[in-house]
Design an enzyme around this catalytic site. Structure first.
Site, PDB file in Angstrom:
ATOM      1  N   GLY A 262     -25.155  -2.220 -29.195  1.00 30.00           N
ATOM      2  CA  GLY A 262     -24.276  -1.179 -29.717  1.00 30.00           C
ATOM      3  C   GLY A 262     -22.846  -1.353 -29.244  1.00 30.00           C
ATOM      4  O   GLY A 262     -21.915  -1.387 -30.051  1.00 30.00           O
ATOM      5  N   GLU A 299     -20.039   4.566 -23.446  1.00 26.45           N
ATOM      6  CA  GLU A 299     -19.309   3.453 -22.827  1.00 26.45           C
ATOM      7  C   GLU A 299     -18.212   3.985 -21.913  1.00 26.45           C
ATOM      8  O   GLU A 299     -17.989   3.454 -20.828  1.00 26.45           O
ATOM      9  CB  GLU A 299     -18.727   2.518 -23.887  1.00 26.45           C
ATOM     10  CG  GLU A 299     -19.737   1.958 -24.887  1.00 26.45           C
ATOM     11  CD  GLU A 299     -20.998   1.387 -24.266  1.00 26.45           C
ATOM     12  OE1 GLU A 299     -20.918   0.854 -23.152  1.00 26.45           O
ATOM     13  OE2 GLU A 299     -22.075   1.511 -24.897  1.00 26.45           O
TER      14      GLU A 299
END
Ligand code: PHE
Ligand code: ZN
Length: 879
Positions: A262, A299
């Site tokens: 991802g 993230e």
């Protein structure tokens, strides 16, 4: 097959050298890149030689304190590294290597994508760039200079801050970056290419100004706004919820269309799969928007949970991943804000966990949240590490409360900032900050498998006491036969006959609660509630307080009662799912026995009330009306019969559709969203419910009127969510009505790779698409096995999301699977390994299918040239 070594957690040894600085100079070129590295090493632990990892590198030169080393007397080169013999105590090592980015199809290390260059280093990709101790506990300060052709690679990015840039004598240009924080090699990144960015200045809580950038290929700047908004929201949220501020002056997100996963949390330079960056209403669905928000958050949150505090070794992977998934789940829930929105978000998370992680935990790849061994670390980026890991973190919060959890987090950072630590360190911080003994909690990290909690109740009218007796067990998993009891938080409430919550007085406690957390630590324990005036309906495992299977002999009327009244929205939904699941499992049996099928009115009435209750959140109504997936039903079957599952579920869908046709039509009309598209939860919920209604309306495929309703929606849709939903409904009919809209769709979006992925995926996952049609689609000029998103959109969608065709009785689906695994194995082992896992549960299928799956598995196992990734899996699956 050659045997490949297994790595054991117990064998961990600290690295004998400290590397204070690493200076890297890249002469970038897609055909041949030269990497000059210079590092300062000091021995900190006894040992002899210096070991540096390498994978597929060409060594051009090596110098120690300026002296060229000799391959005869000073060092040994072998397949996985370089050994410098008898190095001094403190020295400088300078190495020049060469790599070939455009020959690298693994997408690990330095690789080319659409003419640009990118790196991916987690977990062990840095060793494909230069000789280095490529392990997370070796943390170093990086200085990076990038040199490249000024036109082809006009943008040169790396971690940290840009300190210098300019033109070189030979006409190329350069950029120099310094990352002020020391980091492990897996967080290194560079990007070089023709890219453009959306940028914004942003003021942090402390008042400091930072620069935020989202970098994309030219032509995509109209799709970066949502990622930028998500980034700003993430920064704010981490400041508010955890007191954690961005520690850099500059934070960059870069989108790349060839990416195995991802996204990646490289320090200050997050690299993302385009799928999790690019969005506008024309090309992205509500789900895409939500995924982007969550991955951007994920993230970003790694900057503290992963980067500032990292993992000692890869066995501790869940230390950063479980915690960061928990944080992104909480972020997404907080972004919706409302209680029912939170429940909707929780239900989504639990659905994935049950469907994917519970089944992993019940198969040949079952492993603990902190594994004890692996062959290929890439195979351990699993739902157990991520999603079950997040549940384990959530249980701390359930046991300690939000404030207690925050105290634990604060202590964790106070103790370990700048260090590489373990899951035990995290648990110790939670325990110590709260004065709690969490010794038994360790078993959530060391034992694999999904615990089953069986609950029995007893009501004593005379004493007005209600007793819940909880008993836990956990089935054996590979390598672990006997399990010790877990520490399980079970949140419960009791409902009276009006659906009102009863005040809970646990025996011995004087204050009442509406909901309380029972801590099950023994194999069996009883909990007694006082002052219970009448037999209650228990609401058990509220908000899914632990990753377990909860068994209780609910009657249908109790479930209908909970579905109608429970104040815990998660358990309201759960009651509806239990009702549906019982019926589906019965229907599956009837299909197998060749009996006539029928569905009772209790279920239809109970869910009908929810469908028509306009006080309820549309997103919640959609979830209640969504039947457990075929994958979920497979997971619950003792012996999986994919065809019976499909027939049973389709039958139930048609019954629901037929009985509530009018209601669905009304809901369809009432939940149209007008005006400018907005991806907010309320609007997305309405679209979700409306499109579910449409799918039900069209599930009686003979109905021409409903098909024209879907066709109209395809033509008039103002956004991708509505267009794709209506198109999907048409494709699922398998009728000619889908041909033209599919072609139009292709024409309209021919130059948008992410939308073409949807086009492939939609067709591959339709139960009307057989393996021959998939093979035909593979011959389409737009198909490309090298691009993971494209491979996933067609091959994975077919093998994963189209069970009835994939499991065709003649085994043609499995033969296709074996071919594709082998083709991918030669290109990109990580992607191949993901595909292998489709057959995880081959032993749970009907004997005839099993035999054919075994053939396919053996075909793969007996092939030459298997990657470690694929080999580890097929060996474990055939064991
Ligand atoms: N660490 C990344 C994440 O979870 C996942 C990842 C792993 C990406 C390995 C690439 C390679 O956010
Ligand atoms: Zn992560």
């Amino acid at each position: 097959m050659q045997t490949i070594p297994t790595i054991f957690r117990q064998d961990y040894c600290p690295y004998p050298f400290k590397i204070s600085h690493l200076n890297l100079i890249f002469d970038l070129d897609a055909a041949h890149t030269h990497v000059h590295s210079e590092m300062l090493l000091t021995r900190v632990n006894p040992g002899s030689d210096l070991l540096l990892h390498a994978d597929g590198l060409s060594l051009l030169s090596i110098h120690l304190d300026g002296r060229e080393l000799s391959a005869v007397t000073d060092y040994v080169l072998n397949d996985d590294g370089l050994r410098v013999l008898n190095p001094p105590e403190s020295f400088t090592l300078s190495i020049v290597t060469q790599t070939q980015p455009d020959q690298n199809s693994t997408l690990m290390g330095l690789y080319a994508s659409n003419g640009n260059l990118f790196t991916q280093c987690e977990a062990e990709g840095f060793r494909k760039i230069t000789y280095f101790p490529d392990r997370p506990d070796v943390m170093t300060q990086y200085t990076v200079e990038l040199r490249a052709d000024a036109e082809q690679y006009s943008v040169l990015l790396s971690n940290g801050n840009l300190v210098d840039e300019g033109v070189l004598d030979d006409g190329r240009h350069y950029a120099k970056w310094i990352d002020p924080f020391k980091k492990p090699s897996y967080l290194f990144a560079l990007v070089a290419g023709k890219l453009v960015c959306q940028e914004e200045k942003f003021i942090l809580a402390s008042g400091r100004e930072v620069l935020l950038q989202v970098w994309v290929e030219d032509g995509n700047l109209d799709k970066t706004q949502h990622a930028m908004e998500s980034l700003k929201n993430s920064i704010r949220w981490d400041e508010q919820r955890f007191g954690l501020e961005l520690d850099l002056d500059r934070f960059m997100i870069v989108a790349v269309s060839d990416f195995n996963m991802g996204a990646m949390e490289n320090k200050g330079l997050n690299i993302f799969n385009t799928k999790y960056v690019l969005a506008n209403s024309r090309v992205a669905t509500d789900i895409d928007y939500a995924n982007i928000e969550s991955v951007v958050g994920h993230e970003y949150f790694h900057n503290w949970t992963g980067n500032r505090v990292t993992c000692q070794d890869w066995f501790q992977l869940s230390l950063k991943e479980g915690l960061t998934v928990f944080r992104d789940q909480e972020f997404s829930a907080d972004m919706i804000g409302t209680d029912s929105g939170r429940a909707v978000s929780r239900i989504g998370d639990v659905r994935t966990l049950r469907q994917v992680q519970f089944s992993e935990d019940a198969g040949p790849m079952a492993h603990p949240v902190r594994p004890d061994s692996y062959v290929e670390i890439n195979n351990f980026y699993t739902v157990t590490i991520y999603e079950k890991g997040a549940e384990v973190v959530r249980m701390y919060q359930t046991l300690l409360g939000r404030d207690g959890f925050r105290k634990g987090m604060d202590l964790y950072f106070a103790r370990h900032d700048g260090c590489a630590v373990t899951c035990d360190d995290f648990r110790a911080a939670m325990a110590d900050a709260n004065g709690r003994d969490l010794a038994q909690f360790e078993r959530w990290y060391s034992q694999a498998g999904t615990p089953v909690v069986t609950v029995k109740s007893h009501y004593d009218t005379d004493l007005q006491q209600y007793t819940l007796t909880l008993r836990q067990s956990c089935a054996p998993t590979p390598g672990q036969t006997d399990k010790s009891p877990f520490h399980i938080p079970v949140t419960v409430g009791l409902l009276d006959s009006n659906g009102q919550e009863m005040p809970l007085y646990l025996v011995g406690e004087s204050s009442a609660q509406a909901s309380c957390v029972l801590e099950l630590t023994d194999i069996e324990q009883s909990f007694v509630f006082d002052r219970i005036p009448a037999l209650p309906t228990p609401s058990l495992l509220r908000n899914f307080s632990a990753p377990v299977v909860l068994e209780y002999a609910y009657s249908d009327t109790e479930l209908a009662h909970l579905l109608a009244h429970d104040s815990d929205a998660f358990n309201r939904w759960e009651a509806g799912q239990r009702l549906a699941t019982q019926r589906l499992m019965q229907l599956i049996k009837s299909v197998q026995a060749g009996e006539a099928l029928s569905l009772d009115s209790l279920y239809l009435e109970a869910v009908g009330l929810v469908l028509n209750d306009e006080n309820l959140d549309p997103a919640f109504r959609e979830l209640v009306l969504t039947l457990p997936s075929e994958a979920m039903l497979a997971e619950l079957s003792a012996e999986i019969d994919p065809h019976a599952i499909h027939v049973a579920r389709e039958y139930m869908r048609q019954q629901i559709s037929a009985h509530m046709h009018k209601d669905f039509y009304q809901v369809y009309q009432a939940n149209q969203t007008m005006g400018v598209y907005s991806p907010d939860a309320i609007s997305a919920g309405k679209r979700g419910l409306k499109n579910l209604a449409l799918a039900y309306l069209v599930s009686n495929d003979a109905d021409e009127q409903m098909i024209s309703l879907a066709l109209t929606q395809v033509h008039e849709a103002q956004n991708m969510t509505d267009r794709l939903a209506a198109l999907a409904v048409l494709v699922r009919t398998g009728d000619e009505c889908a041909i033209e809209p599919l072609n139009d769709f292709y024409q309209d979006f021919a130059d948008d790779a992410l939308v073409i992925d949807k086009w492939f995926s939609l067709q591959a996952s339709s139960p009307k698409t057989d393996v021959e049609l998939v093979r035909q689609l593979m011959r389409h000029p737009d198909f490309n096995l090298h691009n993971p998103n494209r491979a996933r959109s067609l091959i994975f969608s077919f093998c994963h999301a189209n069970p009835v065709q994939f499991h065709a009785k003649d085994g043609s689906g499995y033969a296709f699977w074996a071919e594709q695994v082998l083709a991918l194995n030669a290109i990109n082992p990580q992607v191949a390994a993901r595909l292998v896992r489709v057959l995880d549960h081959w032993r749970k299928y009907q004997p005839a299918l099993q035999a054919r799956m075994q053939d396919a598995l053996l075909t793969v196992a007996n092939s030459v040239g298997l990657s470690k990734d694929v080999q580890e899996l097929v060996v474990k699956m055939l064991k």
